[in-house]
Design an enzyme around this catalytic site. Structure first.
Site, mmCIF file in Angstrom:
data_model
loop_
_atom_site.group_PDB
_atom_site.id
_atom_site.type_symbol
_atom_site.label_atom_id
_atom_site.label_comp_id
_atom_site.label_asym_id
_atom_site.label_seq_id
_atom_site.Cartn_x
_atom_site.Cartn_y
_atom_site.Cartn_z
ATOM 1 N N LYS A 78 0.855 -1.192 0.000
ATOM 2 C CA LYS A 78 0.000 0.000 0.000
ATOM 3 C C LYS A 78 0.888 1.238 0.000
ATOM 4 O O LYS A 78 1.965 1.231 0.615
ATOM 5 C CB LYS A 78 -0.896 -0.047 1.242
ATOM 6 C CG LYS A 78 -1.943 1.047 1.326
ATOM 7 C CD LYS A 78 -2.848 0.801 2.521
ATOM 8 C CE LYS A 78 -3.924 1.861 2.691
ATOM 9 N NZ LYS A 78 -4.820 1.553 3.828
ATOM 10 N N SER A 153 -9.684 1.521 2.761
ATOM 11 C CA SER A 153 -8.822 2.337 1.931
ATOM 12 C C SER A 153 -7.774 1.531 1.157
ATOM 13 O O SER A 153 -7.212 2.033 0.197
ATOM 14 C CB SER A 153 -8.106 3.368 2.798
ATOM 15 O OG SER A 153 -7.273 2.726 3.743
ATOM 16 N N SER A 177 -9.918 -1.039 6.783
ATOM 17 C CA SER A 177 -9.300 -0.834 5.468
ATOM 18 C C SER A 177 -8.629 -2.032 4.827
ATOM 19 O O SER A 177 -8.307 -1.989 3.641
ATOM 20 C CB SER A 177 -8.284 0.298 5.552
ATOM 21 O OG SER A 177 -8.946 1.504 5.358
HETATM 22 N N1 GLN Z 1 -13.202 3.462 6.138
HETATM 23 C C1 GLN Z 1 -12.588 3.771 7.380
HETATM 24 C C2 GLN Z 1 -12.186 5.212 7.410
HETATM 25 O O1 GLN Z 1 -12.444 5.880 6.473
HETATM 26 C C3 GLN Z 1 -11.431 2.887 7.641
HETATM 27 C C4 GLN Z 1 -10.181 3.368 7.033
HETATM 28 C C5 GLN Z 1 -8.996 2.556 7.455
HETATM 29 O O2 GLN Z 1 -9.130 1.498 8.068
HETATM 30 N N2 GLN Z 1 -7.824 3.106 7.173
HETATM 31 O O3 GLN Z 1 -11.655 5.688 8.356
#
Ligand code: GLN
Length: 474
Positions: A78, A153, A177
């Protein structure tokens, strides 16, 4: 139907041992796959210049018997994990051309075992999002249906595995994410216990939640990667000294599994997900596990609590991107004030700005007690109740997501609250600091479905074991 050519490292290593495959062959295979799937926008940068040289170096090691445990594994990372000498942008314009000056500990441990890094994957900007639409470099497309999001994400990492652009990928998980994109792409995603894997070299979003973890096609690869990355690191004071066990699989164990009454009854749960949930429950019972309905009374409080705390931490963590030390400085900056204001206004995207502002608000003197302090106390309640469940039962079973992958640019993308609710089932493990995994299960329609299991702290071995059983049901 699995159309991937390679689905586990053991499969690859056995072909290598029979002289039917080499790392150089694999490098060519994945480079072709990447070329053919550029339209998915999963990988922002392929490390193609170094790839063949690395592959041939690992081939030599394999020949002379000095290769590490991950020889033959091609891994995508990532775009928020530092790899020395390579760009790391968090899919943000503000550090678009920033080059890492050291390698994340978790990644270094994999490199020491001869993993080969294929490139860096698109993600939501600074890991904030659930659809990958918040990347400064465009959305990622779900390979099962290109009009659908891959989740976020870590959407690029998940699609890289889904579309066979690499064998495995690293993501980061703050509230879902890794697990939510894994569910949307039919891959396996593990968020380890908080502190299990060092965060050194992971660009911070919300430090008391963030964890690095694997996205893979097989549970055994998730186990192997976790085992190698886990363990104390002097560069991260929050990493745990809890011993790392070798993860072994045993399919004759019978578990006590709790499933969520509130998730089952939730109006927001799509019918096909509910029916997949019921099938897994019935199958587990049939296989002799004890499966019990349990009520978790705080479901409605989790998303608000998560967003108060993570935006607060983000507003503090992202203050370092000031236009002075890192990355982009506005061309119109004339003094210190305009350097901060203009560089940040131009460099950050809308969702990141929204969260910095929300976080600054909940931390402000007048509102600190009402929001931040209260959310900390709610977090404690959620932690206590969650730990109680996994101490009484072995696991807490939920669907990973209330819906299957939704439309790119659809309703959710226009309404942040709707988007935040996509995390309803995954944020619990993040708030509680407990390990959780998403496993793909049988689905009637085109889009994949994932089931979510949360376990006790540092018992990733158990979690992986049941995940393997459920993966075999599919
Ligand atoms: N969708 C969640 C957020 O927007 C999780 C994001 C993540 O785990 N980095 O915070």
């Amino acid at each position: 139907m699995n159309t991937k050519k390679y689905t586990s490292l053991s499969q690859i290593q056995s072909l290598i041992n029979q002289n039917k495959l080499s790392c150089v062959d694999l490098a060519h295979y994945y480079l072709n796959q990447i070329q053919d799937n550029k339209h998915l926008n999963a990988i922002l940068e392929v490390f193609d210049k170094e790839l063949l040289a690395k592959a041939s170096a690992v081939d030599s090691k394999l020949k002379n018997g000095t290769a590490g445990r991950l020889a033959g594994m091609f891994l995508a990372i990532k775009d928020n994990i530092c790899y020395k000498g390579h760009k790391v942008s968090a899919s943000s314009k503000i550090i678009e051309n920033y080059e890492a000056i050291y390698t994340a500990t978790a990644l270094q441990r994999l490199l020491d075992e001869d993993v080969i890094i294929i490139g860096r994957c698109n993600c939501d900007e600074f890991a904030m999002g659930a659809s990958n639409e918040n990347s400064a470099f465009g959305p990622v497309k779900n390979a099962a249906d290109q009009t659908k999001v891959p989740g976020g994400s870590s959407g690029g990492s998940a699609v890289a595995v889904q579309a066979d652009l690499c064998l495995a990928a690293l993501g980061s998980d703050t509230g879902g994410s890794i697990r939510q994109p894994a569910a949307f792409t039919g891959t396996i995603g593990l968020k380890p216990t908080y502190g299990r894997i060092s965060r050194n070299g992971l660009l911070a979003y919300a430090s008391s939640f963030d964890q690095i973890g694997p996205i893979t096609s097989s549970v055994e690869d998730a186990a192997l990667l976790t085992e190698i990355m886990a363990g104390k690191d002097d560069h991260d004071a929050t990493s745990s000294a809890e011993p790392v066990t070798k993860y072994v699989f045993n399919n004759s164990v019978k578990y006590k599994v709790a499933f969520s009454k509130e998730a089952m009854e939730s109006k927001g749960l799509e019918p096909e997900i509910r029916s997949a949930y019921l099938s897994v429950i019935n199958r587990l019972k049939k296989e002799g596990h004890e499966v019990v309905e349990v009520s978790f009374p705080y479901l409605d409080y989790m998303v608000p609590c998560y967003y108060v705390l993570t935006t607060a931490e983000a507003s503090s963590n992202l203050s370092r991107y000031s236009g002075i030390l890192y990355g982009q400085r506005s061309k119109d900056a004339v003094d210190i004030d305009s350097t901060f204001k203009k560089s940040r206004s131009e460099g950050f995207g809308d969702e990141v700005k929204r969260r910095i502002m929300t976080g600054t608000f909940v931390l402000s003197a007048d509102f600190y007690e009402a929001y931040y302090s209260k959310a900390q106390r709610v977090r404690r309640l959620i932690q206590n109740e969650s730990k109680k469940i996994v101490n009484t039962y072995d696991f807490f079973l939920c669907p990973t997501t209330p819906s299957v992958a939704f439309d790119i640019g659809g309703e959710k993308s226009k309404d942040p609250i709707q988007m935040y609710l996509a995390d309803i089932f995954t944020v619990q493990a993040s708030l509680a600091g407990l390990p959780a995994i998403s496993v793909p299960v049988k689905h009637q329609n085109k889009m994949p479905i994932g089931m979510h299991l949360m376990g006790s702290a540092f018992q990733e071995d158990k979690l992986l074991n049941i995940a393997q059983m459920i993966a075999n049901y599919a």
